[in-house]
Design a protein around this motif. Structure first.
Motif, PDB file in Angstrom:
ATOM      1  N   SER A 120       0.902  -1.275   0.219  1.00  0.00           N
ATOM      2  CA  SER A 120       0.233  -0.103  -0.055  1.00  0.00           C
ATOM      3  C   SER A 120       0.819   1.333  -0.042  1.00  0.00           C
ATOM      4  O   SER A 120       0.537   2.213  -0.721  1.00  0.00           O
ATOM      5  CB  SER A 120      -0.913   0.055   1.297  1.00  0.00           C
ATOM      6  OG  SER A 120      -1.339   1.211   1.365  1.00  0.00           O
ATOM      7  N   LEU A 121       1.952   1.364   0.627  1.00  0.00           N
ATOM      8  CA  LEU A 121       2.856   2.383   0.862  1.00  0.00           C
ATOM      9  C   LEU A 121       3.481   2.892  -0.494  1.00  0.00           C
ATOM     10  O   LEU A 121       3.660   3.849  -0.919  1.00  0.00           O
ATOM     11  CB  LEU A 121       3.982   2.032   2.004  1.00  0.00           C
ATOM     12  CG  LEU A 121       3.547   2.000   3.162  1.00  0.00           C
ATOM     13  CD1 LEU A 121       4.933   1.951   4.097  1.00  0.00           C
ATOM     14  CD2 LEU A 121       2.926   3.299   3.765  1.00  0.00           C
ATOM     15  N   ALA A 122       3.615   1.631  -1.062  1.00  0.00           N
ATOM     16  CA  ALA A 122       4.451   1.825  -2.458  1.00  0.00           C
ATOM     17  C   ALA A 122       3.570   2.338  -3.709  1.00  0.00           C
ATOM     18  O   ALA A 122       4.064   3.076  -4.605  1.00  0.00           O
ATOM     19  CB  ALA A 122       4.962   0.359  -2.960  1.00  0.00           C
ATOM     20  N   GLN A 123       2.143   2.397  -3.363  1.00  0.00           N
ATOM     21  CA  GLN A 123       1.475   2.914  -4.361  1.00  0.00           C
ATOM     22  C   GLN A 123       0.878   4.300  -4.075  1.00  0.00           C
ATOM     23  O   GLN A 123       0.271   5.062  -4.874  1.00  0.00           O
ATOM     24  CB  GLN A 123      -0.108   2.006  -4.336  1.00  0.00           C
ATOM     25  CG  GLN A 123       0.460   0.621  -5.085  1.00  0.00           C
ATOM     26  CD  GLN A 123      -0.841  -0.370  -4.798  1.00  0.00           C
ATOM     27  OE1 GLN A 123      -1.895   0.074  -4.727  1.00  0.00           O
ATOM     28  NE2 GLN A 123      -0.519  -1.629  -5.075  1.00  0.00           N
ATOM     29  N   GLN A 124       1.287   4.795  -2.901  1.00  0.00           N
ATOM     30  CA  GLN A 124       0.936   6.195  -2.477  1.00  0.00           C
ATOM     31  C   GLN A 124       1.894   7.136  -3.109  1.00  0.00           C
ATOM     32  O   GLN A 124       3.018   7.045  -3.185  1.00  0.00           O
ATOM     33  CB  GLN A 124       1.040   6.398  -0.911  1.00  0.00           C
ATOM     34  CG  GLN A 124      -0.173   5.271  -0.325  1.00  0.00           C
ATOM     35  CD  GLN A 124      -0.014   5.430   1.229  1.00  0.00           C
ATOM     36  OE1 GLN A 124       1.029   6.104   1.780  1.00  0.00           O
ATOM     37  NE2 GLN A 124      -0.922   4.776   1.792  1.00  0.00           N
TER      38      GLN A 124
END
Length: 197
Positions: A120-124
């Motif tokens: 999820s962090l990588a997509q923010q």
């Protein structure tokens, strides 16, 4: 689990836990803060596959919180420096703190940390000007100047078949310009002050 540091102030290590996976630090007198450092204390690592997205919140003209994503910390990247001086106006972004009833005062901003999946962090996408550049302004200027010059000169490139002979003009092959550009970039990366010698 987390710490927060602002230049000239004491380190904060007592984050207010507002949910099982959400923490906030208060930043009084936020108008005078340029950068903030968020770090893990090293006592409790994130669970496997988890990290923390870092948000900055300041009150808008109506006193309502405006949240902006700064970046993240993980077990592999346990600290980060964020520039917040340019973020004190503008649009907020989607954030996980919206439904929380967090007590705040008008001149206090907050740093929020939300524990989330690494995927999820990588997509923010953090706000663009929050990251502190690791390159000094002279090196940035030189890079931009090189890119601009190369793009400008390349825009005039013609093939040999398109050239009209003109004895009063000189032509430089594009591959020579490209070689100079690549050499200059390489030397600048090795030593930004190489041109002084």
């Amino acid at each position: 689990m987390f710490g927060c540091l602002v230049a000239g102030r004491l380190v904060q290590t007592a984050a207010q836990q507002v949910a099982e996976d959400k923490f906030v630090f208060d930043l009084p007198d936020y108008e005078n803060i340029n950068h903030v450092v968020v770090f893990m204390l090293g006592t409790i690592p994130f669970p496997e596959g988890m990290g923390g997205s870092v948000y900055f919140s300041y009150p808008d003209s109506n006193g309502m919180p405006v949240w902006q994503l700064l970046g993240f910390v993980t077990n592999g990247k346990p600290s980060a420096i964020f520039k917040i001086s340019g973020l004190k106006s503008g649009e907020g972004s989607q954030h996980p703190f919206g439904a929380m009833n967090i007590v705040r005062t008008p001149s206090v901003a907050q740093i929020g940390i939300s524990v989330e999946l690494l995927d999820s962090l990588a997509q923010q996408t953090p706000v663009g000007n929050a990251a502190v550049s690791s390159v000094d302004s002279f090196t940035q200027f030189t890079q931009k100047m090189l890119d601009n010059f190369y793009n400008f000169a390349s825009s005039f490139a013609v093939s040999q078949a398109q050239m009209t002979p003109n004895p009063s003009e000189m032509f430089i092959p594009a591959n020579v310009l490209l070689k100079w550009y690549e050499n200059f970039q390489r030397r600048l990366a090795q030593n930004p002050l190489f041109w002084k010698t």
